[in-house]
Write a protein that holds these residues in place. Structure first.
Motif, PDB file in Angstrom:
ATOM      1  N   GLU A 118       2.065   5.033   0.731  1.00 18.58           N
ATOM      2  CA  GLU A 118       2.021   5.984   1.840  1.00 18.58           C
ATOM      3  C   GLU A 118       3.137   6.979   1.607  1.00 18.58           C
ATOM      4  N   ARG A 119       2.887   8.250   1.903  1.00 16.55           N
ATOM      5  CA  ARG A 119       3.829   9.312   1.556  1.00 16.55           C
ATOM      6  C   ARG A 119       5.168   9.188   2.262  1.00 16.55           C
TER       7      ARG A 119
ATOM      8  N   THR B 177       0.830  -1.207   0.000  1.00 19.29           N
ATOM      9  CA  THR B 177       0.000   0.000   0.000  1.00 19.29           C
ATOM     10  C   THR B 177       0.867   1.260   0.000  1.00 19.29           C
TER      11      THR B 177
ATOM     12  N   GLU C 158       2.074   6.712  -6.426  1.00 16.61           N
ATOM     13  CA  GLU C 158       0.882   5.904  -6.149  1.00 16.61           C
ATOM     14  C   GLU C 158       0.402   5.251  -7.434  1.00 16.61           C
TER      15      GLU C 158
ATOM     16  N   TYR D 205      11.072   3.602   4.920  1.00 22.70           N
ATOM     17  CA  TYR D 205       9.973   4.368   5.503  1.00 22.70           C
ATOM     18  C   TYR D 205      10.549   5.404   6.449  1.00 22.70           C
TER      19      TYR D 205
END
Length: 226
Positions: free
Chosen positions: A145-146, A143, A161, A182
């Motif tokens: 996520e910024r 998924t 995305e 991340y």
């Protein structure tokens, strides 16, 4: 024994996000119609069952990572309609946000063997070995996520995305090492705030101890004078 949403049963996002197995109850409440479970059993084979659950296999699930070369730019409101078009193949075509950015891709040579293999996986870092026959987009069934950032052979590249839900990275032809990390700004800001708060607390404690020591010295001095 919850009801399964019909839209989720046929959603192409199951394939894009590598949802390989679906767990359903082995038995249901007597006299309660379960068209949702019957639909699942008609679409997916049972690969395991016991007295409590049945595990169905989604044989159309995409791999953990793959390379696509056909790009379609679409606003968020139109992503769902693209995904549900007959014949849409996420292995070949990738949907990207229509946000003004464009990426260069080209069809791979017919003899090119492309691969994308995850070599290391952690909660805040993923590393892959990638072989691309030509310029394209590396897609991960993770998924979006910024807070995720990516490098290819140590050089930063954008994380985009894809399909309104997954992560994609522009990649050039050849063999590469891809690393995703991340590191959201929110964590950095939180760290700096915590560090500042800790510093202020130490200053307050130091000031309190210094004041306490000064008062004690003043009392001792007063006693000597008297």
């Amino acid at each position: 024994d919850a009801q399964i949403l019909p839209g989720g049963i046929v959603s192409p996002l199951l394939n894009i996000l590598n949802a390989r197995y679906i767990i359903i109850p082995q038995s249901v409440v007597s006299g309660r119609p379960r068209a949702d479970i019957l639909t699942l059993l008609a679409h997916y084979p049972v690969v395991f069952q016991n007295d409590q659950v049945r595990v169905l296999e989604n044989t159309d699930a995409m791999p953990r990572a793959w390379i696509a070369h056909d790009l379609v730019y679409a606003p968020a409101s139109e992503v769902a309609s693209y995904l549900t078009q007959p014949g849409f193949d996420p292995a070949r075509t990738i949907l990207l946000p229509d946000d003004g950015r464009t990426f260069t891709t080209s069809p791979p040579p017919s003899t090119a063997a492309e691969s994308a293999t995850i070599t290391d996986y952690d909660y805040d870092q993923i590393q892959l070995k990638v072989t691309a026959g030509s310029d394209g987009m590396l897609v991960l069934s993770e998924t979006y996520e910024r807070g995720w950032h990516a490098t290819i052979d140590g050089q930063p590249v954008p994380v985009v995305e894809a399909y309104g839900v997954a992560r994609a990275i522009p990649i050039t032809a050849g063999e590469h090492t891809v690393t995703l990390t991340y590191d959201p700004w929110s964590l950095r800001i939180g760290f700096y705030i915590s560090l500042a708060a800790a510093g202020v607390s130490l200053i307050i404690i130091a000031a309190f101890l210094l004041d306490r020591r000064n008062r004690r010295r003043n009392r001792e001095h007063s006693i000597r004078v008297v």
